[in-house]
Design an enzyme around this catalytic site. Structure first.
Site, short mmCIF file in Angstrom:
data_model
loop_
_atom_site.label_atom_id
_atom_site.label_comp_id
_atom_site.label_asym_id
_atom_site.label_seq_id
_atom_site.Cartn_x
_atom_site.Cartn_y
_atom_site.Cartn_z
CB SER A 178 -0.58 0.05 1.25
OG SER A 178 -1.64 1.25 0.67
CG ASP A 202 -4.10 -3.72 -4.37
OD1 ASP A 202 -3.97 -3.57 -5.43
OD2 ASP A 202 -4.92 -3.32 -3.28
CG HIS A 264 -4.79 -2.46 0.05
ND1 HIS A 264 -5.06 -2.19 -1.06
CD2 HIS A 264 -4.67 -2.01 0.96
CE1 HIS A 264 -4.36 -1.78 -1.02
NE2 HIS A 264 -4.03 -0.92 0.48
#
Length: 326
Positions: A178, A202, A264
């Site tokens: 992230s 991600d 996610h």
């Protein structure tokens, strides 16, 4: 005739869905983004940046070493403190992986333990967990602004580590999730792309679509992106960032997931499984429509794993199950 028109409509719909994120995503000012606590938090993308917090923020980074000699009790390594490194279990003869968590997270967040254990259960590795919580617990826009600063700090630490131990940049792999994905990209940039590999799990999407500080293919000798929640308004950045980019199950939603948080987080779960088993295989895609329709027909390439000598290019779709090890 009706069937032809229907197929044309479906094709156009998929084309619209599959266009590159730069041309399709406009995040709303007020939205929700997940923290490491597994909860969605309200964020304001036009919110105020805490500039004072950013002063000296990279100095707050904490680097915690785990090896097979200390698999659960970490040893703290300190930049500009050679003894903290020489007296630790760091072994320059072994490969090194650095793990960077995401927003509202810390060294105890699930990603760190899962990936750490995958490496240490497999072989001798220096696993360093970067705890950048002092920035990560700030509001989202402040965290985004500070990510490049903290990333540069990580790069400077790695340079110092190499200088003290004689370790080779060719044995170092940065893994970030992230916001942490963009963070490790900036660390690699600080080191002029000399690191063996960066894996971006991600990478965060909000405020990164047109952000020149996002992770990219110049940040290491090999950069790999794994996108699990991209799409039109996904939490992740849905366009390629590396030499090779994987879009598991299409790259926007994942099997057995009912929430964006699950989609996610699946990126780091897939990566950990791939380190252990190297069993997730992607197929090369010619375009985004093939990724969406699961019609890729190109060659195969392993997703994730711990190989520091991977080389390749292009976009791949990998199909997985919804249960570990996927």
């Amino acid at each position: 005739m009706k069937l032809t028109l229907a197929l044309l409509f479906v094709s156009l719909a998929y084309t619209a869905y599959a266009v590159p994120i730069e041309e399709s995503v406009t995040y709303p000012r007020h939205m929700q983004f997940p923290g490491g606590d597994g909860v969605m938090h309200d964020i304001d993308l036009d919110g105020e940046v805490d500039e004072e917090l950013l002063i000296g923020i990279a100095e707050r980074n904490v680097y915690i070493l785990f090896t097979r000699l200390n698999p659960t009790a970490g040893q703290t390594l300190v930049i500009n403190d050679a003894d903290s490194i020489r007296n630790s279990n760091f072994n320059p003869a072994h490969n090194t992986v650095v793990i960077s968590h995401g927003w509202l997270s810390n060294q105890n967040t699930g990603i760190n333990g899962l990936i750490r254990d995958a490496y240490l259960n497999k072989g001798d590795t220096n696993v360093i967990v970067l705890d950048w919580r002092r920035l990560a617990i700030s509001n989202y826009v402040t965290a985004v602004r500070g990510v490049p600063i903290v990333g540069v700090g990580l790069g400077q630490f790695i340079r110092y580590l190499v200088g003290v131990t004689g370790a080779s940049y060719d044995t170092i792999h940065l893994v970030g999730f992230s916001l942490g994905a963009h963070l490790v990209g900036n660390a690699g940039r600080e080191l002029e792309g000399r690191l063996a590999r960066i894996t971006a799990l991600d990478p965060a999407g909000p405020l990164w679509v047109f952000n020149s500080n996002r992770v990219n293919s110049k940040d290491a000798k090999y950069v790999e992106g794994i996108h699990t929640n991209g799409g039109l308004i996904g939490l992740g950045y849905g366009s390629p960032v590396g030499h090779v980019d994987f879009f598991p199950n299409g790259g926007s939603s994942q099997p057995s997931c009912l929430t964006p948080i699950c989609d996610h987080n699946r990126a780091w779960e897939l990566f950990a499984a791939s380190v252990s088993y190297n069993h997730l295989i992607g197929r090369k895609c010619s375009n985004d429509i093939q990724i969406t329709l699961n019609s890729c027909r190109g060659g195969t390439f392993p997703m994730g794993n711990d190989d520091l000598h991977k080389q390749g290019s292009g976009k791949y779709r990998a199909n997985t199950s919804g249960k570990y090890p996927f």
